[in-house]
Write a protein that holds these residues in place. Structure first.
Motif, PDB file in Angstrom:
ATOM      1  N   HIS A 162       1.580  -1.257   4.515  1.00 58.35           N
ATOM      2  CA  HIS A 162       3.101  -1.714   5.840  1.00 58.35           C
ATOM      3  C   HIS A 162       3.809  -1.934   4.902  1.00 58.35           C
ATOM      4  CE1 HIS A 162      -0.033  -1.270   9.081  1.00 58.35           C
ATOM      5  NE2 HIS A 162      -0.991  -2.962   9.039  1.00 58.35           N
ATOM      6  N   LEU A 163       4.194  -1.130   3.383  1.00 54.79           N
ATOM      7  CA  LEU A 163       5.157  -1.546   2.813  1.00 54.79           C
ATOM      8  C   LEU A 163       5.602  -0.449   2.514  1.00 54.79           C
ATOM      9  CD1 LEU A 163       7.011  -3.815   1.303  1.00 54.79           C
ATOM     10  CD2 LEU A 163       4.845  -4.541   0.034  1.00 54.79           C
TER      11      LEU A 163
ATOM     12  N   ASP B 272       9.942   1.370  -1.790  1.00 55.83           N
ATOM     13  CA  ASP B 272      11.893   0.667  -1.614  1.00 55.83           C
ATOM     14  C   ASP B 272      11.897  -0.864  -1.534  1.00 55.83           C
ATOM     15  OD1 ASP B 272      12.957   2.843  -2.906  1.00 55.83           O
ATOM     16  OD2 ASP B 272      13.190   3.988  -0.578  1.00 55.83           O
ATOM     17  N   THR B 273      11.266  -0.881  -0.120  1.00 56.53           N
ATOM     18  CA  THR B 273      11.229  -2.088   0.181  1.00 56.53           C
ATOM     19  C   THR B 273      10.555  -3.329  -0.640  1.00 56.53           C
ATOM     20  OG1 THR B 273      11.426  -1.627   2.455  1.00 56.53           O
ATOM     21  CG2 THR B 273      10.462  -3.804   2.134  1.00 56.53           C
ATOM     22  N   GLY B 274       9.481  -2.526  -1.579  1.00 52.93           N
ATOM     23  CA  GLY B 274       8.259  -3.611  -2.236  1.00 52.93           C
ATOM     24  C   GLY B 274       9.241  -4.140  -4.183  1.00 52.93           C
TER      25      GLY B 274
ATOM     26  N   ALA C  16      -5.108  -2.995  -0.943  1.00 53.23           N
ATOM     27  CA  ALA C  16      -6.372  -1.797  -0.837  1.00 53.23           C
ATOM     28  C   ALA C  16      -6.273  -1.114  -2.221  1.00 53.23           C
ATOM     29  CB  ALA C  16      -5.789  -1.420   0.232  1.00 53.23           C
ATOM     30  N   ASP C  17      -5.138  -1.777  -2.614  1.00 51.75           N
ATOM     31  CA  ASP C  17      -5.358  -1.074  -4.556  1.00 51.75           C
ATOM     32  C   ASP C  17      -4.867  -2.363  -5.217  1.00 51.75           C
ATOM     33  OD1 ASP C  17      -4.960   1.098  -6.507  1.00 51.75           O
ATOM     34  OD2 ASP C  17      -2.638   1.747  -5.982  1.00 51.75           O
TER      35      ASP C  17
END
Length: 843
Positions: free
Chosen positions: A665-666, A669-671, A705-706
């Motif tokens: 959910h990210l 750009d937001t990250g 997840a990563d």
């Protein structure tokens, strides 16, 4: 000798030893409590008559026992065999249960619930070792219950290889006659019902239709398959209850079926009417006449309901067990599926190596209770809690199941002193014994039946495959994690250009990825910072990461510019993908390569599809430099671009992989904005280790997840007093003056010990640059972790190390340089080349 004994025989011997039987003492009990007119005797009589006729002229006896192992019929084709059978009491009325007679064709077939052949010395009792016997359990075709055993026995030397097939065929014939008898009873029930209803009928008119039902019995015409199935299921439940009951069942298209269960002598009948059904006899349009839907015995109905429930349990277990690739979770799913629908209590005990992904090689390895579940909270079903080691008692159902490799049904006494029915099933998949599952029932729950034993086997077989899949996944994960850890840097190499801290954060659920980093000291006190990411997870990703890291490390030894190094990596990935053919390749990997020079305080970077670095200025300002993205590695034929910018002393260079700024959910750009805010919040002057900890706390998604790699470098610079440089005229006579300048500088640094070797190195390299290179020529002396001497010129020709012949007048200079210094090499710049050497500083 034991190693050559067949598994069923060895398991039987262990049961006999546990029961305390003496091989040299043979005593079998006798009883006259026999039923010569029972259903089994009636069904088996004609079959035994034909079998005895077939064996006429052979020395083979035909024996029939009940479910207790009591011999109820014996046919001997040859009289000379009778005295031998009488000596060992193999006659009607005597019990040949395994607990009385030891290993034998009758008792062992009952215990194992499968056909068994016992020859000569395989008998536990010495008295029976002169015989060969083959026993086949006879099961009731409706209930599945073992009704008895059909056994063929002969003297050891007279055994015939066709005994097994003959016994199996006759046992099937007896089971078919038992089924026919059930049909006759059902026919009689229907006849009784029709007579009570004053409907004219004869036995001849009660014929079966193409669906296997009596004509005139069954659901009304015009119903859907789903309606017919619902009616049949409901009717079976009513017959199982065996009492008068009426109910309504909604059908499709808004219709409703009215069902009435009417008890009969020895059974029950269910009548059905569907208002508006024209298919009922006498119903007409809109009629609602009743018709018989199902007739049967109450016991048979209960068996049908129980069978349906067992099928439902297996169906639900197939959906519930194995939803994850976690060994412990899969074990918990087994007991959750079994309790309370199948057992009051269930446990799963696995060998410890299974929990770590390896296959147990020692059957005596330690067991550990992985899952336990009880229907009643706080009920005492055993002394072991989940996670505790298990020590099995010799002779216990679990120990026998593991040793014999087959399910064991038995009774035991619980911690509360109450008897419990127990089924212990070994968990085996792909010829690997994983552990044991135990199911228990206590009063007032009914004990386990034969069908329950079959269900437990099926449940354990499915569960074992799921557990083994989870074990194999765990093994692959451990291998991938071990491989990845072996390929990642175990520490930061010594260098003075930057202060470094790093993190490797694995993905949730233990998924191993292909993220990697490296810190590589370069010539001239420079340092390379590398971060990369290989697409995918598992062993392939870890191995691919190791190949890319090794390649980047080797290419860095050539002192290539970042964009050229990524170009060579890209070519390598393309070649490796071509070599892999249809197998998994490396295409899609990303990489960021940065080179920082503490002398010029400049940083040169290039990236291949990787997120850009973050720069944390000494005053706390955070920016993401405008760096061309470049294509991911493996696409081939596309160029990479490098960018260069000044980096003030004390700046932070933050390199990372996409797992830090991306998520479900990210978006990236937001990250990156979150990363910028987190860096801004870091107090000024924090060491890299604290910066890593702050970013991990602020940005690490839970669960992720990563996997994530984070590399934080705080830049340093070489003091002007540690650097000396000279412009060298294009004149060999200038070499002498340069040697004098170098001597003074080394004396000032307190490195007099290196004066002689440095003068020799300088003389050779400067002379080569003047003679074979192109001006301008510049010499540089650096004092860092080593003493570095560099000569730069405008030529692109590099000297090479070669072995000079005895008659050669030259060609020994570079050889001499290589012997005097620790390392040497060439790097190319946009203005020519630089020849550099490193000498170890004195202690």
């Amino acid at each position: 000798m034991v190693e050559s004994v067949r598994v069923p025989i060895l398991a039987s011997w262990e049961r006999c030893q546990t029961a305390g039987l003496d091989p040299e003492r043979f005593e079998v009990p006798y009883t006259d409590d026999l039923d010569p007119t029972g259903a089994l005797v009636r069904a088996a009589g004609p079959v035994l008559d034909r079998l005895a006729g077939t064996l006429s002229g052979t020395r083979t006896a035909v024996l029939l026992t009940d479910d207790r192992g009591l011999v109820i019929d014996r046919r001997a084709a040859e009289p000379p065999l009778l005295p031998a059978l009488d000596r060992v009491r193999l006659a009607p009325g005597f019990s040949y249960h395994e607990l009385h007679a030891g290993t034998n064709g009758i008792g062992t077939a009952l215990a194992a619930r499968q056909p068994v052949r016992v020859c000569g010395e395989e008998h536990f009792s010495a008295a029976l070792r002169g015989f060969t016997c083959f026993g086949v359990p006879v099961r009731h075709p409706v209930s599945g219950r073992v009704e008895g055993v059909l056994d063929l026995t002969s003297l050891y030397g007279d055994a015939h290889p066709l005994m097994a097939e003959l016994a199996r065929g006759c046992a099937l014939a007896i089971e078919q006659r038992l089924l026919d008898e059930c049909g006759e009873r059902e026919r009689a029930l229907l006849h009784s019902y029709l007579a009570a209803e004053h409907r004219a009928t004869t036995a001849a008119s009660l014929r079966l239709d193409g669906a296997g039902r009596f004509q005139g019995v069954g659901p009304p015409a015009g119903l859907t398959d789903g309606d017919e199935s619902a009616l049949a299921e409901t009717a079976a439940g009513l017959i199982a209850a065996g009492r008068r009951e009426a109910l309504q069942l909604p059908l499709s298209h808004g219709r409703t079926a009215h069902l009435l269960c009417r008890p009969l002598a020895g059974g029950a009948v269910v009548e059905v009417s569907v208002p508006g059904d024209a298919g009922s006899p006498g119903g007409g349009t809109g009629g609602s006449a009743r018709r018989p839907l199902l007739v049967g015995e109450a016991g048979v109905g209960r068996l049908a309901v129980a069978a349906r429930r067992r099928l439902e349990l297996l169906s639900d277990a197939a959906l519930r067990i194995g939803t994850t690739l976690d060994v412990s979770r899969t074990a918990r799913e087994i007991v959750e599926a079994a309790v309370p629908r199948f057992a009051d209590h269930a446990t799963v005990d696995l060998f410890c190596p299974v929990l770590h992904g390896t296959a147990p090689v020692d059957p005596g390895a330690e067991l550990r209770r992985v899952a336990a579940s009880g229907a009643a909270p706080g009920a005492a079903y055993g002394p072991h809690a989940r996670g505790e080691p298990i020590r099995l008692v010799p002779g216990s159902p679990q120990a026998r199941a593991l040793c014999g490799g087959a399910a064991v049904r038995d009774t035991s006494t619980g911690p509360d002193g109450e008897p419990r029915a127990v089924i212990a099933v070994p968990l085996r998949a792909r010829d690997t014994l994983l552990g044991v599952a135990t199911f228990q029932r206590a009063a007032p729950t009914e004990p386990f039946a034969d069908d329950d034993l079959t269900l437990a086997r099926d449940l354990a077989a499915r569960a074992a495959v799921c557990i083994d899949n989870a074990r194999l996944f765990t093994r692959e994960h451990h291998l991938a994690l071990e491989l990845q850890r072996s390929l990642l840097p175990r520490g930061v190499p010594e260098q003075h250009a930057v202060d470094v801290a790093h993190r490797y954060l694995p993905a949730a659920r233990g998924r191993v990825g292909g993220d990697w980093f490296d810190v590589i000291p370069l010539s001239g006190a420079r340092v390379a910072l590398v971060v990369g990411d290989v697409v995918g997870h598992g062993i392939h990703a870890a191995a691919a990461m190791g190949r890319l890291r090794t390649a980047a490390h080797n290419f860095s030894a050539l002192d290539l510019p970042p964009d050229e190094l990524l170009g060579r990596l890209d070519d390598l990935v393309v070649r490796l993908d071509d070599e892999s053919g249809t197998g998994p390749g490396l295409a899609g990997a990303t990489c960021l390569y940065a080179v920082y020079d503490p002398v010029t305080r400049r940083c040169q970077l290039a990236r291949a599809g990787h997120p850009p670095p973050a720069l944390l200025a000494p005053d706390g300002e955070v920016r993401f430099p405008d760096l061309p993205a470049g294509p991911p590695l493996g696409l081939g034929g596309l160029p990479f671009e490098a960018a260069e910018f000044a980096v003030p002393e004390g700046s932070g260079i933050v390199l990372y992989t996409d797992g830090l700024i991306e998520g479900r959910h990210l978006d990236p750009d937001t990250g990156m904005r979150r990363l910028g805010r987190a860096l801004t919040a870091v107090p000024r002057g924090c060491p890299p280790e604290e910066v890593c900890a702050a970013l991990e706390a602020a940005l690490r998604p839970a669960p992720s997840a990563d996997d994530v790699v984070l590399l934080v470098a705080r830049t340093r610079t070489l003091d002007e007093r540690q650097v000396a440089g000279w412009d060298v005229p294009d004149d060999p006579a200038a070499v002498s003056a340069l040697r004098s300048a170098i001597t003074r500088r080394l004396r000032a640094w307190g490195l007099d010990e290196l004066t002689f070797t440095t003068e020799l190195i300088a003389s050779e390299l400067i002379t080569n640059a003047i003679r074979h290179g192109a001006g301008p020529v510049r010499a540089t002396l650096l004092r860092d972790r080593a003493l570095v001497f560099e000569v730069a010129d405008a030529s692109g020709t590099s000297p090479r190390l070669r072995r000079a012949a005895t008659t050669d007048e030259g060609g020994r200079g570079i050889f001499l340089v290589a012997q005097l210094c620790r390392r040497w090499g060439t790097r190319y710049t946009d203005r020519g080349k630089v020849i550099w050497t490193e000498q170890q500083l004195p202690a």
